[in-house]
Design a protein around this motif. Sequence first.
Motif: not given
Length: 288
Positions: A270-276
Amino acid sequence: MPSAAASPHDVRVDSGGVELVGDHWPAVGASRGAVLLLHSGAQRRHSWRRTGQWLAEAGWSAWAFDARGHGESDRSPDGDYSISRLVDDALAIIDDIGEPPVLVGASMGGMTSLIAEGERGPLARALVLVDIVARIESEGSSKIQAFMRSAPNGFATLEEASDAIAVYNPHRPRPKSLDGLRKNLVQHDDRRWYWHWDPKILVRGSEPELEIRYARSKVAARNITIPTLLVRGGQSDIVSEEGLREMHELIPHAQSVEVGSAGHMIAGDDNDVFTSELLQFIESTPRV
């Protein structure tokens, strides 16, 4: 979403005669600081591609390297892939960056970051440990080791490799394209596909052994004084709730966040959640 403008530059750093190959995403606009991304075992710097793009778009100068024995970086001439050697590599990279970065490490890269900062610091402006703690779960570690040993003769096709990943990581959706997988394998003269890391990494077993690493990482964790974020995958079989609680005892000032939809490979799951979550944390850290 990151734009295509945030494309990386090829960079190379010498660490005791071993060439480490990396990507550098220059910050868009004035740089707010450096971020060094260290991947997990058996992965490559490309696992950080989307994160690097996002960081650059947000004004951060991001760096990601293939660890020794992985991807395009040189293999250890003596077969030494211990945490101590990886720490030496991290120090060489930080010296080349020229400023204290935010250290972001996943699994093997996280243990490297923890030991580096705890034993050789201060090195960084902040520390982000991605699904790694002092005491990791032996069952999850054994599962990773078994996966890494499961294809000594490679794969006849990329589809076979994709099938093997699906068995190891069943909760992650199968990719529509195999182009990303192609970056993690190399085709040899026999036309078979092999993982893009040195098989000698496994010769030494779990190096260093779990109990030795546990004692060492506890001491290192107690020495951490910089802002710290602990990121746990909600479906992780490496980091338990007990292991996370212990890390909060060892690093009382640490913050933590759980990415509920992710397993051990959080940035990939879940790259989007991680990066956020990463951006929210590092934007609150003071520049040194």
